[in-house]
Design a protein around this motif. Structure first.
Motif, mmCIF file in Angstrom:
data_model
loop_
_atom_site.group_PDB
_atom_site.id
_atom_site.type_symbol
_atom_site.label_atom_id
_atom_site.label_comp_id
_atom_site.label_asym_id
_atom_site.label_seq_id
_atom_site.Cartn_x
_atom_site.Cartn_y
_atom_site.Cartn_z
ATOM 1 N N ALA A 144 -46.939 -27.762 20.474
ATOM 2 C CA ALA A 144 -45.877 -27.001 19.805
ATOM 3 C C ALA A 144 -44.509 -27.624 20.078
ATOM 4 C CB ALA A 144 -45.912 -25.542 20.260
ATOM 5 N N LEU A 145 -44.261 -28.022 21.315
ATOM 6 C CA LEU A 145 -42.976 -28.637 21.657
ATOM 7 C C LEU A 145 -42.823 -30.002 20.992
ATOM 8 C CD1 LEU A 145 -42.663 -27.687 25.431
ATOM 9 C CD2 LEU A 145 -41.524 -26.620 23.473
ATOM 10 N N ARG A 146 -43.919 -30.748 20.923
ATOM 11 C CA ARG A 146 -43.859 -32.067 20.265
ATOM 12 C C ARG A 146 -43.489 -31.892 18.793
ATOM 13 N NH1 ARG A 146 -46.488 -35.241 16.911
ATOM 14 N NH2 ARG A 146 -48.154 -33.741 16.538
ATOM 15 N N GLN A 147 -44.192 -30.988 18.114
ATOM 16 C CA GLN A 147 -43.939 -30.806 16.686
ATOM 17 C C GLN A 147 -42.541 -30.268 16.399
ATOM 18 O OE1 GLN A 147 -46.792 -28.729 14.312
ATOM 19 N NE2 GLN A 147 -48.542 -29.764 15.265
ATOM 20 N N THR A 148 -42.044 -29.401 17.247
ATOM 21 C CA THR A 148 -40.732 -28.794 17.000
ATOM 22 C C THR A 148 -39.602 -29.566 17.666
ATOM 23 O OG1 THR A 148 -40.969 -27.290 18.891
ATOM 24 C CG2 THR A 148 -41.716 -26.478 16.727
ATOM 25 N N ARG A 149 -39.946 -30.675 18.276
ATOM 26 C CA ARG A 149 -38.968 -31.524 18.973
ATOM 27 C C ARG A 149 -38.150 -30.703 19.979
ATOM 28 N NH1 ARG A 149 -39.314 -36.310 16.246
ATOM 29 N NH2 ARG A 149 -39.793 -36.220 14.041
ATOM 30 N N SER A 150 -38.876 -29.891 20.748
ATOM 31 C CA SER A 150 -38.230 -28.978 21.685
ATOM 32 C C SER A 150 -38.422 -29.357 23.147
ATOM 33 C CB SER A 150 -38.764 -27.553 21.476
ATOM 34 O OG SER A 150 -38.487 -27.102 20.175
ATOM 35 N N PHE A 151 -39.019 -30.515 23.412
ATOM 36 C CA PHE A 151 -39.146 -30.941 24.805
ATOM 37 C C PHE A 151 -37.750 -31.093 25.401
ATOM 38 C CE2 PHE A 151 -43.549 -32.385 23.977
ATOM 39 C CZ PHE A 151 -44.150 -31.906 25.131
ATOM 40 N N PRO A 152 -37.597 -30.768 26.694
ATOM 41 C CA PRO A 152 -36.281 -30.941 27.322
ATOM 42 C C PRO A 152 -35.900 -32.418 27.382
ATOM 43 C CG PRO A 152 -37.929 -30.249 28.937
ATOM 44 C CD PRO A 152 -38.598 -30.245 27.598
ATOM 45 N N ASN A 153 -34.614 -32.662 27.354
ATOM 46 C CA ASN A 153 -34.139 -34.033 27.507
ATOM 47 C C ASN A 153 -34.174 -34.386 28.988
ATOM 48 O OD1 ASN A 153 -33.535 -34.447 24.771
ATOM 49 N ND2 ASN A 153 -31.613 -33.357 24.997
ATOM 50 N N PRO A 154 -34.924 -35.418 29.348
ATOM 51 C CA PRO A 154 -35.008 -35.769 30.761
ATOM 52 C C PRO A 154 -33.672 -36.276 31.301
ATOM 53 C CG PRO A 154 -36.146 -37.393 29.429
ATOM 54 C CD PRO A 154 -35.698 -36.308 28.505
ATOM 55 N N ALA A 155 -33.433 -35.963 32.549
ATOM 56 C CA ALA A 155 -32.226 -36.466 33.205
ATOM 57 C C ALA A 155 -32.373 -37.974 33.417
ATOM 58 C CB ALA A 155 -32.022 -35.764 34.547
#
Length: 159
Positions: A144-155
């Motif tokens: 779901a996060l991959r498809q919605t481009r909702s993964f957090p931006n890594p530091a």
């Protein structure tokens, strides 16, 4: 961003694991009670460790209270179930989705199946009953996060 909902959890360690997952991914969590254990930091701390302070948790006192909240907020209910109709990787997720996982011992009742906007499944080898609920949550939330481009931006890495 998609949310995770946990229906009347049975096992505090699995719930703690899902809360840790949600903290790491920045996913809000809805816990639908009653649970088979006291849903408190003390009971979840062993598997959730110090991650619990980093997750947004909303507790709903019942399925009806959760469903009233969901109707008010308009989230689409996506039920992960062995009785699902669509493989989870073939489903088109939206940012307003609420991914619901059921009880370890019994899944969810027909009343919940009836109102789900979608029922997804994780394809498995013949003869296998189900995956651990925390593993299921991780697989479905990841997609779901991959498809919605909702993964957090890594530091940025510290060197």
């Amino acid at each position: 961003m998609p949310r995770l909902a946990i229906f009347q959890p049975d096992i505090p360690q699995n719930t703690g694991t899902m809360l840790r997952l949600a903290a790491c991914l920045g996913v809000p969590v809805e816990i639908i009670e009653p649970a088979a254990f006291d849903v408190s930091d003390r009971n979840l701390r062993r598997s959730g460790m110090d991650y619990l302070q980093h997750v947004s948790i909303t507790r709903h006192i019942s399925w009806r209270a959760f469903e009233a909240w969901r109707q008010e907020t308009g989230g689409r209910l996506v039920l992960a179930t062995t009785k699902g109709a669509i493989p989870y990787v073939d489903f088109e997720y939206r940012p307003d989705d609420i991914v619901l996982v059921g009880r370890e011992s019994a899944g969810v009742p027909e009343e919940v199946h009836a109102v789900a906007d979608a029922r997804i499944l994780i394809p498995m080898q013949p003869g296998m009953r189900s995956l651990n609920v925390a593993v299921t949550a991780a697989m479905v939330l990841g997609e779901a996060l991959r498809q919605t481009r909702s993964f957090p931006n890594p530091a940025p890495s510290e060197m």
